[in-house]
Each structure stands twice: as structure tokens, then as C-alpha cells.
Design a protein around this motif. Sequence first.
Motif, mmCIF file in Angstrom:
data_model
loop_
_atom_site.group_PDB
_atom_site.id
_atom_site.type_symbol
_atom_site.label_atom_id
_atom_site.label_comp_id
_atom_site.label_asym_id
_atom_site.label_seq_id
_atom_site.Cartn_x
_atom_site.Cartn_y
_atom_site.Cartn_z
ATOM 1 N N THR A 15 -1.621 1.147 -3.705
ATOM 2 C CA THR A 15 -1.553 1.851 -2.440
ATOM 3 C C THR A 15 -2.828 1.549 -1.662
ATOM 4 O O THR A 15 -3.930 1.704 -2.189
ATOM 5 N N VAL A 17 -5.488 2.313 1.343
ATOM 6 C CA VAL A 17 -5.985 3.510 2.020
ATOM 7 C C VAL A 17 -7.169 3.182 2.918
ATOM 8 O O VAL A 17 -7.910 2.243 2.661
ATOM 9 N N LYS A 137 -1.506 11.613 -0.944
ATOM 10 C CA LYS A 137 -0.386 12.029 -0.088
ATOM 11 C C LYS A 137 -0.568 13.451 0.442
ATOM 12 O O LYS A 137 -0.142 13.756 1.550
ATOM 13 N N LYS A 142 0.060 9.243 6.604
ATOM 14 C CA LYS A 142 0.546 7.867 6.495
ATOM 15 C C LYS A 142 0.698 7.286 7.893
ATOM 16 O O LYS A 142 1.372 7.863 8.751
ATOM 17 N N LYS A 144 1.737 3.620 9.358
ATOM 18 C CA LYS A 144 2.300 2.327 8.985
ATOM 19 C C LYS A 144 2.279 2.207 7.462
ATOM 20 O O LYS A 144 2.817 3.069 6.782
ATOM 21 N N SER A 145 1.657 1.181 6.897
ATOM 22 C CA SER A 145 1.684 1.018 5.436
ATOM 23 C C SER A 145 0.436 1.566 4.751
ATOM 24 O O SER A 145 0.239 1.336 3.560
ATOM 25 N N TYR A 146 -0.409 2.301 5.477
ATOM 26 C CA TYR A 146 -1.664 2.829 4.931
ATOM 27 C C TYR A 146 -1.646 4.344 4.874
ATOM 28 O O TYR A 146 -1.043 5.005 5.729
ATOM 29 N N TYR A 147 -2.368 4.883 3.899
ATOM 30 C CA TYR A 147 -2.689 6.303 3.897
ATOM 31 C C TYR A 147 -4.099 6.416 4.461
ATOM 32 O O TYR A 147 -5.002 5.684 4.048
ATOM 33 N N ARG A 176 -2.274 3.490 15.875
ATOM 34 C CA ARG A 176 -1.203 4.511 15.825
ATOM 35 C C ARG A 176 -0.088 4.111 16.742
ATOM 36 O O ARG A 176 -0.219 3.486 17.722
#
Length: 176
Positions: A15, A17, A137, A142, A144-147, A176
Amino acid sequence: MPKPQDWIEMRKSQTSVFATSADWVNVISNILAKRALTFSKTGVFDTPDVEELDDGKSLEPFASYLVLGRPNRLATRPVAQRSGGTKHALDQLDNPGSVVLQIGGMEVDRLVAGQIGTVRTEQAAQDLYESFLSEVKKQFVKIKSYYVGPDAARLLDAGQRLSPTSKSPPEYDLTR
């Protein structure tokens, strides 16, 4: 000695981040409240002795850390050098149940992404990975594909670049 395919699969659990040091401290503190962990920088070293950290407050930006649940001990493996002698590697190869935290960090003009991941398939590794992912989480948003951690999100909203790598051009920055 087991073959890599016996304990590792090519598909990784990972994941990406964006997190400041404060964001990481909050995540790690909440996990440490539930379970005992040890952290140690990954890499190749002159001795088999590695420094173990018991908290996330002293993790350095842009470093990668092997994380293992206690009471397990971190294991290094000898690596013969072409020039002679032996170095000692600390990685996931001899550390079942481990996760790697790649911290990322702040550069002059951007915040660089980090990552949580494991290549290990044992239940202990997957459970540890899920502990980190669950906490991320809960605390991060979140995009797009990042936290993105709370402090990192404030930086993004203030116009700071959030980049996948330190060499990424602006068109790859998170927006964003």
C-alpha cells in the motif's frame, strides 16, 4: 534451505501512502497499543548485530524498516562478498511474519510517498500487514491510489507537491 517459491509469492501485498512523521507516529502508536513490535533498518551491514527500535517515534525519513512482532527476533543472513569477507543482510528472506515500512519523507519541494508491504505469505505477515493497513484506513483519506495522512493532506491542500518519488516530474504528483 527452502526455495524462494516455498515461502514467497511474486505478488506482493503493498500500500502506497503519503505521510509526514507525525502521521506515521500516530499510526504506529495505535498499533503498538495493541501489539509489541520491533523495527530495524533494512540493508546490508558489516556485523550481524542490528539495532532494534521498540517504537515508531525515532524512524528516519527515507529509510526502510523491517517490522516483526515480538517475541520473534530479527535474523540477518550472511552475504559473501566478491572482494572477500562477509556482510550481513537484514531483509524479509530470513524473517517470516515480517512487514517492511518504507517511510518516504519531506524534501525541499515535495513530500515523497512511502509504502507498507510484505512479500511474505505466512499468516503472521499478512496479519501484521493488515494491522498497518487497517490503522492507515482509519486515519488516512484515500486519494486515487494513495492513502494520505492528515498532515500530508493539509500539505496537499496548501499547494505542496506530493510525489511518488523524489525524481517524479510534477505531472505525476498527487492531486485531488
